[in-house]
Each structure stands twice: as structure tokens, then as C-alpha cells.
Write a protein that holds these residues in place. Sequence first.
Motif, mmCIF file in Angstrom:
data_model
loop_
_atom_site.group_PDB
_atom_site.id
_atom_site.type_symbol
_atom_site.label_atom_id
_atom_site.label_comp_id
_atom_site.label_asym_id
_atom_site.label_seq_id
_atom_site.Cartn_x
_atom_site.Cartn_y
_atom_site.Cartn_z
ATOM 1 N N ARG A 336 0.815 -1.213 0.000
ATOM 2 C CA ARG A 336 0.000 0.000 0.000
ATOM 3 C C ARG A 336 0.849 1.263 0.000
ATOM 4 O O ARG A 336 0.485 2.266 -0.625
ATOM 5 N N THR A 337 1.993 1.239 0.679
ATOM 6 C CA THR A 337 2.816 2.462 0.763
ATOM 7 C C THR A 337 3.325 2.921 -0.597
ATOM 8 O O THR A 337 3.099 4.080 -1.004
ATOM 9 N N PRO A 338 4.030 2.066 -1.370
ATOM 10 C CA PRO A 338 4.472 2.543 -2.697
ATOM 11 C C PRO A 338 3.312 2.775 -3.652
ATOM 12 O O PRO A 338 3.390 3.653 -4.531
ATOM 13 N N LEU A 339 2.203 2.004 -3.476
ATOM 14 C CA LEU A 339 1.081 2.167 -4.392
ATOM 15 C C LEU A 339 0.408 3.519 -4.188
ATOM 16 O O LEU A 339 -0.039 4.158 -5.165
ATOM 17 N N ASN A 340 0.333 3.972 -2.947
ATOM 18 C CA ASN A 340 -0.224 5.315 -2.704
ATOM 19 C C ASN A 340 0.596 6.384 -3.387
ATOM 20 O O ASN A 340 0.058 7.378 -3.900
ATOM 21 N N ALA A 341 1.915 6.192 -3.417
ATOM 22 C CA ALA A 341 2.779 7.155 -4.118
ATOM 23 C C ALA A 341 2.503 7.142 -5.613
ATOM 24 O O ALA A 341 2.431 8.200 -6.269
ATOM 25 N N VAL A 342 2.349 5.944 -6.184
ATOM 26 C CA VAL A 342 2.063 5.838 -7.626
ATOM 27 C C VAL A 342 0.759 6.536 -7.951
ATOM 28 O O VAL A 342 0.649 7.303 -8.930
#
Length: 567
Positions: A336-342
Motif C-alpha cells: 500500500r505504501t508505494p502504491l499510494n505514491a504511484v
Amino acid sequence: MSTARAHSPEDEAGSGASRAFEGRGPLVAWHGGWAGAIVVATVAALWLGGLHGPGAFGAVAMVAPGLGGLALLRRDGPGERALILVCWTLAALAAQVLSGGLAGPLAGLVVMPFVAALALGGPRHGVRLAQAGAAGSAVAALGGQLSAAWIGSPQPEIAVAGLFALTAALAAVFAVRLSWQVRERRLAAAEDETERVRALLSSLPGLTLVMDPAGNIAADYGNPPSALDVEALRRQGLIAAVHAPDRPAILAAIDAALSGQEAQTTFAPRQALDRRINLMLRRFDTPDAGPLLVAQAFDATRQFAIEVGLEAARAEAEARDAGKTRFLANMSHELRTPLNAVIGFSDIMRQRLFGPLPVRYAEYADSIHEAGGHLLELINDVLDVSKIEAERYELSREVFDARDAVSAAVALVRVTAAEKGVSLNSLLSEETLLVEADRRALKQVTLNLLSNAIKFTPSGGSVTLTLDAIGPYLEMVVADTGVGIAKKDLKRLGRPFEQAGATEQKAQGTGLGLSLVRALTELHGGRMSLESTLGEGTAVTVRMPVVQVSRPTTPDGGAEVVPLKLH
């Protein structure tokens, strides 16, 4: 050539009557013999001239009970035998009264009620009849003496008195012999029954033990398990034959059985620790030895091995499932952390916050944002399912109007329904629906149900949501006119990653929506049910006991005032 014939009920009845006659035949013969003997003795006494007047009538009276005994040919029982004994007593009393009592010629007949009681006595009532016969003889003797004192005793003829005494003595001899035959027959029958019971117990598939409360073996029957040494059991008792760690369980089972309960336990024999014996115990009360224990022992090694294997397999499956759940929860969190950035950076590019973009790059940014949003929804569902399976999902209950959460979910999917050409209708209660539930969970349940319904409803179809309260239950029904679900797939749906329909339908989802709806509903203490017809549509019903039932307020004074209607 011999032929076999089936036994009919008439045959069985006839054989039963034959056996009954064989049982009372000697008794009837004894009574008939007495009647004949007393007639002969009376005729001889009259011929000798030593019996005359009332004494003759007293002798004739003794014929009556002998003839009465012939009634046993038709019917026999304790009541009939007691009645015959009464006849013996009355006849002996009459003989003594008419002949002058113990000083008269018929004095020897005073013992006949007791002698008849010996002959009449059976396996069950012999002692009572003997006591009653002795009392009858005493009554006859006493009555005869009283009458002799009143009317005077005649001088007896020695020969006549001896004749009747001899007749009574012979009757007594045959009565005693008959009584002993009955006793021997009863003992033989009891021995035969004991042998049959012993043979039956010895043929049992397990080992049957009779023990005292201390575990000492009083008797054993049947076929012992190979792991048990019966000789050692007889010498040392049950407790010594049990592996030491299992002895407390055996002692507890013995205590439970002595208290009247059915007890069962499993133990390892001390001489074969790799085997298991299943022991069942019950209490058996005896009038002489006090409480005993009846135990049955069976070889339970195979069953024990199966249970151990199942337990190990269950533990391994639970450990594997827990590891999978932890893995999914951790991976979902880490993704979820990198996906929120994307999603965030693609949204910045879509809004052109730092300047215009070429058309192709703008289309790429829209695709990235859409795919990221879809992936985030999937990860959120996986995370929620993992938390629920790991029993780490906690409801945040609050009191709110259920219509607000449901309306917000309907607004989120209305655009999607319009773009697909699906008519979306919501029928909400006109009254406030106060519920104590998790607001986010209720909204998520509504979103998942509506998204599923819209996804599998073709253009031109309709999706209808109904929300109302039924007593303490909040009921939500989402019905669509979509492709429907086959009957064979209905039971599978609701489990994680289970899907139904053709390949193109399965490609539209992940199989987590309904699973999450079911899990969140059950966390609220409710149920989800599915009804569907292939090609016609599906209706999903969610019912949760979360409604705050309002009660009418009590007026001042504590009593409700009900207006009286006059007709």
C-alpha cells in the motif's frame, strides 16, 4: 426324505402349554393320589368299625382339597395355589373338629396343610407357602382341641388312627420328594442359565472385567486385546497394568463410574506402551459384595493413531493457514505504501499541476491512476479479509442513521451504473434507522454488493437496493437483473477467491467482494443469504441485529395513560 416345517404361533403356544403341564403335572398327580388314598383309608376305617358318626364325615372332608388340586390342570399361579392351601386348612380343621381333635382317630391329618404347602411351594413362593401351611396346621390343631374340650373326646381306635397317620406320612414323603424335585429342577435351570451367560460373555469381541472399587479383578470374560496380559490383571489388578502417566485418568474414570456415571478413558498398557486400550466402566450394585465395576476393554491402537494423525494434520493446516494470513497481511501493508505514491503522482500528472503533458502521456497517466486505484481496492480487500481470518479485525461501533452510510455508497457507484447503462434504484425507509454498528463496514458492505450487481448486470438492466428495519434487524436487499448464478455455484460463493460463471465473468473480479460482505455481516452477528436464477438475476440479503429499537417514553408518575374508547 425329511421336510422342515415352520413353527407357527399355535405350535409355540402348544409347546408352552406342554412345558407348563410338565411343570405342574407331578403336583396334580400328588393331589389326585391323596384323594384316592384318603378314600381307601376311609373305607378301610369304616370296615374296621373304628370310624363312625361325625368322624367319618371329617375323613370324607379331607378328600375335597385333593380334588381341588386337580383344578391346577386348567390354571396355575400363586393365587390358585394359595386358594388350594386355604382348602387344605379348612378341611383339616373340619376333620379335627368332627373327630375330636388330637385325641381322635384323625389326629395324624393335622399336619396335612403343612405337607401340602411343601408340595405346592414353587421356586419363588415356597418359603411363604410353607409358613402359611404351618400356620394352617396350627389352626387345625387348635380348633380340634377346642372342639374336643367342648363336646368331649371319643376314644380312638389305635388301628384306625395308625391308618390315617400312615396315609399322612406317605403323603408327606411324596410331598418332600416333590419339593426336592422342584428345587433340583430350579438349580439345574439356574446352572444352565449361568453356563449360557458365561458362554455368551466369553464370546464377546472385547474383554469384560468385573472389579471392586480398588481395581482388583473378580472375574473376566471375552477376548482380551493382545496388549493386555489377563494373568497379570488377575494377579495385580487393573491399576498396576496401566502406564503410570495414565493412572490418574483411570482413577478418575473409576470415581465417575462409582458415582453412577458412564465413564470412558484410553490408556497405554505398562507392558506395551505403543498400544492403546479403550476402557468403558459402569457401576454394578450387588446385595452381598456392595458396589462393583463392570468394565469393557477394547484395542484402540488404530483409532488412537488415526486421531493423532488427524490432530497433527489439523495443527499443520492451522499453522500453514496462519502463516498465509500473516503473509497476506504483511504484503498488503507493504504494497500500500508505494502504491499510494504511484496513485498520488499519477493524479498530479492527470491534473497537469506542473504544466501541460503530451496527449499520449496524459492517457498513460489516466491508465496508471485507474489501474492503481483498482489495485489499491484489491489490496484493501485482501488486507481486510486477512485481518478477519486472523481475528484481528475490530469493529468500531457507533450509533448513526444507517441511511446516511448506505446513501453515501449509492452515490459512489451511481456514476459507474450510469456509464454502463444500468438503472440504479434505492428504496430506503422513510423513518430514521438508528443502528449501533461499524459505519465503515456498513458502507463497505453496501459498496461491494452494489459493485458486484452493477458489474454482472448487462446494459439496460436494473439494480435495486432496499433498506429497512425488521424488529431489531437491519435488512438490506440488493437485487439485480443480471446474468445470475448457477445453483451448483451458490454454496461456494462467499468464500475468499471463489468465483462463478464463465471465464469472461471471472475476469471481472477477484472473488473477495462477497467473502468480505459475509465476514463483516457475521462480525455484526448477522447472516448473508443468496438467491439466484441463472439468466434472470440475483438477490443478496444481509440481515444484522444492530437496530436500536426505540421504546415509548413513560409519562411522569410511572404509568402509561391509555385513553378509554366508548362505543
